[in-house]
Design a protein around this motif. Structure first.
Motif, mmCIF file in Angstrom:
data_model
loop_
_atom_site.group_PDB
_atom_site.id
_atom_site.type_symbol
_atom_site.label_atom_id
_atom_site.label_comp_id
_atom_site.label_asym_id
_atom_site.label_seq_id
_atom_site.Cartn_x
_atom_site.Cartn_y
_atom_site.Cartn_z
ATOM 1 N N TRP A 72 45.248 49.991 44.415
ATOM 2 C CA TRP A 72 44.847 48.607 44.136
ATOM 3 C C TRP A 72 44.434 47.882 45.415
ATOM 4 N N LEU A 73 45.117 48.162 46.514
ATOM 5 C CA LEU A 73 44.812 47.500 47.784
ATOM 6 C C LEU A 73 43.678 48.177 48.543
ATOM 7 N N GLY A 74 43.354 49.396 48.193
ATOM 8 C CA GLY A 74 42.394 50.174 48.958
ATOM 9 C C GLY A 74 41.003 49.566 48.975
ATOM 10 N N GLY A 75 40.351 49.644 50.147
ATOM 11 C CA GLY A 75 38.964 49.218 50.270
ATOM 12 C C GLY A 75 38.736 47.737 50.408
ATOM 13 N N ARG A 76 39.792 46.922 50.469
ATOM 14 C CA ARG A 76 39.608 45.478 50.613
ATOM 15 C C ARG A 76 39.229 45.113 52.050
ATOM 16 N N PRO A 77 38.404 44.079 52.231
ATOM 17 C CA PRO A 77 38.187 43.564 53.584
ATOM 18 C C PRO A 77 39.484 42.991 54.136
ATOM 19 N N ALA A 78 39.567 42.854 55.468
ATOM 20 C CA ALA A 78 40.827 42.527 56.138
ATOM 21 C C ALA A 78 41.468 41.245 55.616
ATOM 22 N N ASP A 79 40.662 40.179 55.390
ATOM 23 C CA ASP A 79 41.256 38.908 54.968
ATOM 24 C C ASP A 79 41.857 39.020 53.565
ATOM 25 N N GLU A 80 41.180 39.723 52.675
ATOM 26 C CA GLU A 80 41.717 39.921 51.326
ATOM 27 C C GLU A 80 42.905 40.870 51.346
ATOM 28 N N LEU A 81 42.867 41.851 52.231
ATOM 29 C CA LEU A 81 43.940 42.836 52.302
ATOM 30 C C LEU A 81 45.260 42.175 52.688
ATOM 31 N N VAL A 82 45.253 41.341 53.725
ATOM 32 C CA VAL A 82 46.512 40.724 54.160
ATOM 33 C C VAL A 82 47.019 39.739 53.107
ATOM 34 N N ARG A 83 46.108 39.046 52.433
ATOM 35 C CA ARG A 83 46.526 38.105 51.376
ATOM 36 C C ARG A 83 47.134 38.848 50.194
ATOM 37 N N ASP A 84 46.430 39.862 49.713
ATOM 38 C CA ASP A 84 46.898 40.559 48.516
ATOM 39 C C ASP A 84 48.134 41.412 48.798
ATOM 40 N N PHE A 85 48.222 41.966 50.003
ATOM 41 C CA PHE A 85 49.436 42.690 50.358
ATOM 42 C C PHE A 85 50.630 41.731 50.375
ATOM 43 N N ALA A 86 50.456 40.543 50.964
ATOM 44 C CA ALA A 86 51.547 39.573 51.008
ATOM 45 C C ALA A 86 51.954 39.158 49.595
ATOM 46 N N ARG A 87 50.984 38.981 48.708
ATOM 47 C CA ARG A 87 51.312 38.634 47.313
ATOM 48 C C ARG A 87 52.110 39.755 46.651
ATOM 49 N N LEU A 88 51.653 40.976 46.855
ATOM 50 C CA LEU A 88 52.353 42.123 46.269
ATOM 51 C C LEU A 88 53.764 42.236 46.841
ATOM 52 N N TRP A 89 53.893 42.024 48.134
ATOM 53 C CA TRP A 89 55.209 42.146 48.766
ATOM 54 C C TRP A 89 56.179 41.091 48.236
ATOM 55 N N THR A 90 55.686 39.864 48.023
ATOM 56 C CA THR A 90 56.577 38.836 47.474
ATOM 57 C C THR A 90 57.027 39.199 46.062
ATOM 58 N N ARG A 91 56.168 39.848 45.301
ATOM 59 C CA ARG A 91 56.559 40.289 43.962
ATOM 60 C C ARG A 91 57.676 41.328 44.054
ATOM 61 N N LYS A 92 57.540 42.252 45.017
ATOM 62 C CA LYS A 92 58.560 43.280 45.194
ATOM 63 C C LYS A 92 59.889 42.664 45.630
ATOM 64 N N GLU A 93 59.837 41.771 46.605
ATOM 65 C CA GLU A 93 61.067 41.133 47.091
ATOM 66 C C GLU A 93 61.713 40.294 45.991
ATOM 67 N N ALA A 94 60.901 39.569 45.232
ATOM 68 C CA ALA A 94 61.450 38.761 44.144
ATOM 69 C C ALA A 94 62.154 39.636 43.113
ATOM 70 N N MET A 95 61.555 40.774 42.776
ATOM 71 C CA MET A 95 62.189 41.699 41.844
ATOM 72 C C MET A 95 63.469 42.286 42.434
ATOM 73 N N ALA A 96 63.429 42.663 43.704
ATOM 74 C CA ALA A 96 64.611 43.231 44.348
ATOM 75 C C ALA A 96 65.773 42.244 44.325
ATOM 76 N N LYS A 97 65.469 40.968 44.553
ATOM 77 C CA LYS A 97 66.521 39.948 44.556
ATOM 78 C C LYS A 97 67.001 39.641 43.141
ATOM 79 N N ALA A 98 66.086 39.618 42.187
ATOM 80 C CA ALA A 98 66.483 39.315 40.804
ATOM 81 C C ALA A 98 67.378 40.417 40.241
ATOM 82 N N THR A 99 67.066 41.659 40.537
ATOM 83 C CA THR A 99 67.867 42.763 40.010
ATOM 84 C C THR A 99 69.122 43.011 40.830
ATOM 85 N N GLY A 100 69.122 42.556 42.098
ATOM 86 C CA GLY A 100 70.264 42.791 42.965
ATOM 87 C C GLY A 100 70.354 44.199 43.502
#
Length: 250
Positions: free
Chosen positions: A160-188
């Protein structure tokens, strides 16, 4: 205290759970005593973690984030922020005492609220709800940082992240990472349970993950059980500002 933004994901007629979200910028200036000693309202574990942070800026950010959480929860519980104390619930994976944080001995009738906190840069994100919830905020990383983390993501996320230009890559990676962290915290269960085992480009089974409006250069998300429909109130100011450092004896 008034909210700055309100939104809902509930269909008409559905029961809605109230969720309060604070995304707050730390005020400029010193937030710790000149000698770096910990504020008196931190508990023993927090003091130990504060002492282990090498940089002054990191210590300041940690102290503000933990005051902000007490400020919000104290307002919810109807008690002074410094009276709010915490414990750790058992980990759902191994049973160890490192699961979701909870309020210790809440001074009110009924069940205490669920909550989650995250901080990055000079911002803190806090969520308070009746339902289980996890929240995360992240700064946009560098493209080099993203490249280092990509191999550890789920294969579909890498694609999903592959082939994005640098500005989109850092934005979308950060969005994806927040989703992962939010899930990790919600599930404990921590990031090990979601890093490469869970594809979060969509909605995970049994959960809803929602992106939040974040300041420029940041991304934020929260996660709740799929059965929960939310009314979200977003705030930019704390109920109780952090006390001046010189007024806080260690």
């Amino acid at each position: 205290m008034t909210h700055d933004l309100k939104w809902s994901d509930a269909p008409p007629g559905e029961v809605r759970d109230q969720v309060g979200v604070w995304i707050v910028r730390a005020p400029a200036g010193q937030r710790l005593p000149p000698d770096g000693s910990p504020p008196g309202w931190l508990d023993e574990k927090e003091r130990s973690r504060l002492a282990a942070i090498p940089q002054r800026s990191g210590k300041e950010a940690y102290a503000f984030a933990h005051w902000a959480l007490r400020s919000v929860l104290g307002s919810s519980l109807g008690c002074p922020p410094r009276n709010v104390a915490f414990l750790r619930q058992p980990c759902p994976g191994c049973g160890g005492a490192h699961g979701r944080p909870a309020i210790r001995d809440p001074d009110r009738g009924g069940e205490p609220p669920e909550f989650s906190m995250s901080h990055a840069g000079d911002h803190v994100a806090i969520a308070v709800a009746e339902a289980t919830i996890g929240i995360d905020i992240e700064c946009h990383p560098t493209p080099e940082s993203v490249a280092g983390y990509l191999p550890f993501l789920h294969p579909r996320e890498q694609q999903w992240l592959g082939g994005r230009p640098a500005d989109e890559l850092v934005r979308d990676f950060a969005r994806l990472w927040t989703r992962k962290e939010a899930m990790a915290k919600a599930t404990g269960q921590g990031m090990a349970a979601v890093m490469n085992r869970l594809d979060l480009t969509g909605q995970p089974l049994g959960w809803r993950v929602r992106q939040l409006i974040a300041p420029p250069g940041y991304e934020a998300s929260f996660a709740v059980p799929a059965s929960v429909h939310v009314d979200v109130l977003m705030y930019e100011d704390l109920p109780h500002p952090m006390p001046e450092a010189e007024l806080e004896p260690a």
